[in-house]
Scaffold this motif. Sequence first.
Motif, PDB file in Angstrom:
ATOM      1  N   VAL A 107       0.888  -1.172   0.000  1.00 47.76           N
ATOM      2  CA  VAL A 107       0.000   0.000   0.000  1.00 47.76           C
ATOM      3  C   VAL A 107       0.917   1.211   0.000  1.00 47.76           C
ATOM      4  O   VAL A 107       1.862   1.279   0.787  1.00 47.76           O
ATOM      5  N   ILE A 108       0.669   2.165  -0.908  1.00 44.18           N
ATOM      6  CA  ILE A 108       1.534   3.347  -0.970  1.00 44.18           C
ATOM      7  C   ILE A 108       0.696   4.604  -1.161  1.00 44.18           C
ATOM      8  O   ILE A 108      -0.359   4.568  -1.789  1.00 44.18           O
ATOM      9  N   GLY A 109       1.163   5.704  -0.583  1.00 44.78           N
ATOM     10  CA  GLY A 109       0.475   6.972  -0.786  1.00 44.78           C
ATOM     11  C   GLY A 109       1.369   8.140  -0.396  1.00 44.78           C
ATOM     12  O   GLY A 109       2.302   7.990   0.386  1.00 44.78           O
ATOM     13  N   THR A 110       1.087   9.296  -0.983  1.00 43.31           N
ATOM     14  CA  THR A 110       1.771  10.529  -0.587  1.00 43.31           C
ATOM     15  C   THR A 110       1.079  11.059   0.671  1.00 43.31           C
ATOM     16  O   THR A 110      -0.146  10.990   0.795  1.00 43.31           O
ATOM     17  N   HIS A 116       2.504  16.041  -4.464  1.00 43.61           N
ATOM     18  CA  HIS A 116       3.478  15.529  -5.442  1.00 43.61           C
ATOM     19  C   HIS A 116       3.257  14.021  -5.621  1.00 43.61           C
ATOM     20  O   HIS A 116       3.240  13.296  -4.629  1.00 43.61           O
ATOM     21  N   ASP A 117       3.098  13.603  -6.861  1.00 41.75           N
ATOM     22  CA  ASP A 117       2.852  12.156  -7.032  1.00 41.75           C
ATOM     23  C   ASP A 117       3.656  11.507  -8.150  1.00 41.75           C
ATOM     24  O   ASP A 117       3.506  10.323  -8.419  1.00 41.75           O
ATOM     25  N   ILE A 139      -2.691  10.915  -3.353  1.00 39.89           N
ATOM     26  CA  ILE A 139      -1.987  12.003  -2.650  1.00 39.89           C
ATOM     27  C   ILE A 139      -2.751  12.427  -1.398  1.00 39.89           C
ATOM     28  O   ILE A 139      -3.889  12.013  -1.191  1.00 39.89           O
ATOM     29  N   ASN A 140      -2.072  13.253  -0.568  1.00 42.21           N
ATOM     30  CA  ASN A 140      -2.737  13.933   0.549  1.00 42.21           C
ATOM     31  C   ASN A 140      -3.438  12.964   1.501  1.00 42.21           C
ATOM     32  O   ASN A 140      -4.613  13.131   1.811  1.00 42.21           O
ATOM     33  N   ASN A 141      -2.701  11.959   1.954  1.00 41.40           N
ATOM     34  CA  ASN A 141      -3.312  10.927   2.805  1.00 41.40           C
ATOM     35  C   ASN A 141      -3.123  11.201   4.291  1.00 41.40           C
ATOM     36  O   ASN A 141      -1.998  11.281   4.788  1.00 41.40           O
ATOM     37  N   GLY A 159       4.189   1.917   2.006  1.00 42.36           N
ATOM     38  CA  GLY A 159       5.112   2.893   1.418  1.00 42.36           C
ATOM     39  C   GLY A 159       4.536   4.288   1.556  1.00 42.36           C
ATOM     40  O   GLY A 159       3.342   4.499   1.344  1.00 42.36           O
ATOM     41  N   MET A 160       5.387   5.233   1.968  1.00 40.32           N
ATOM     42  CA  MET A 160       4.936   6.627   2.073  1.00 40.32           C
ATOM     43  C   MET A 160       5.899   7.518   1.299  1.00 40.32           C
ATOM     44  O   MET A 160       7.111   7.313   1.324  1.00 40.32           O
ATOM     45  N   SER A 161       5.320   8.535   0.652  1.00 37.10           N
ATOM     46  CA  SER A 161       6.116   9.470  -0.139  1.00 37.10           C
ATOM     47  C   SER A 161       5.845  10.887   0.346  1.00 37.10           C
ATOM     48  O   SER A 161       4.704  11.226   0.689  1.00 37.10           O
ATOM     49  N   ALA A 162       6.895  11.722   0.388  1.00 34.56           N
ATOM     50  CA  ALA A 162       6.756  13.147   0.723  1.00 34.56           C
ATOM     51  C   ALA A 162       7.826  13.928  -0.021  1.00 34.56           C
ATOM     52  O   ALA A 162       8.979  13.503  -0.072  1.00 34.56           O
TER      53      ALA A 162
END
Length: 235
Positions: A107-110, A116-117, A139-141, A159-162
Amino acid sequence: MSDQDDDIILSELSDDDLVAQMFDDLYDGLREEIEEGVNILLERGWQPYDILTKALVGGMTIVGNDFRDGILFVPEVLLAANAMKGGMAILKPLLVETGAPRMGKMVIGTVKGDIHDIGKNLVSMMMEGAGFEVVDLGINNAVDKYLDALEAEQPDILGMSALLTTTMPYMKVVIDTMKEKGIREDYIVLVGGAPLNEEFGRAIGADAYCRDAAVAVETAKAFVARKHNRIAARA
Ligand code: B1M
């Protein structure tokens, strides 16, 4: 990669030459050619899983390496990923039918406050290309969105993205909430994004920081293999 590509008739190539040509076509982001190559291999009796691993993932590994080494850039990788998705779309239903082994699920999200994606999407595509099932939360989770997805999807990896220095601390909010709920150790937590580094990943309690999509794939593979070995040792 080659100037002679226009003259090549894929159906006339031997299996080995066709796979080599698909590596080139993937590198060049030629979606229709990849779809044709996948269909030809299927017609020749190849198993969907072999096409995925030997033709598509093999080709995408080259793309990932050249991206990591600064030879390919984002637009080219997005094109390659798009071509890969064309092939994947043909194989996906067949893989489910044949029950081919999956690498794992992510599971992944910004994170909250961040839209930003592009990088996250690249990671998702490369992970799918490497045989992982990916649930992309976009995005925006907020933390609840991540936790709900973990419960519903039961992935191996979160997974997390920033991309912003102002939003990257939110990753710690998510990890701390997982700790509070006693579920932190149930998942492999991987984080990424341009302003992060290894030290930050360690400080917030993630399992690993991933510099780019290629590293994310390699890290995910290593952690999932370790998890499976632990489970096997306990059994
Ligand atoms: Co923005 N932005 N942006 N932006 N933007 C940056 C990040 C910035 C560094 C630009 C700058 O000022 N030099 C800066 C942040 C500064 C800081 O925080 N210190 C910035 C800013 C300030 C902003 C706004 C605040 C601007 C404003 O409105 N005043 C605003 C914020 C909006 C918000 O999020 N709330 C904003 C908006 C935007 C756009 C919408 C215009 C657009 C985003 C479009 C989109 O994503 N759909 C945008 C873009 C494109 C950028 C830059 C130029 C490029 C980002 C990118 O896509 N890189 C960026 C400058 C830069 O990074 N050089 C910038 C390519 C991508 C492939 O790399 O995302 O790093 P990256 O992903 C890599 C790795 O990091 C890793 O793998 C990926 C693939 O290899 N990775 C992971 C990423 N996530 C991962 C997750 C994993 C694993 C690996 O999990 C397992």
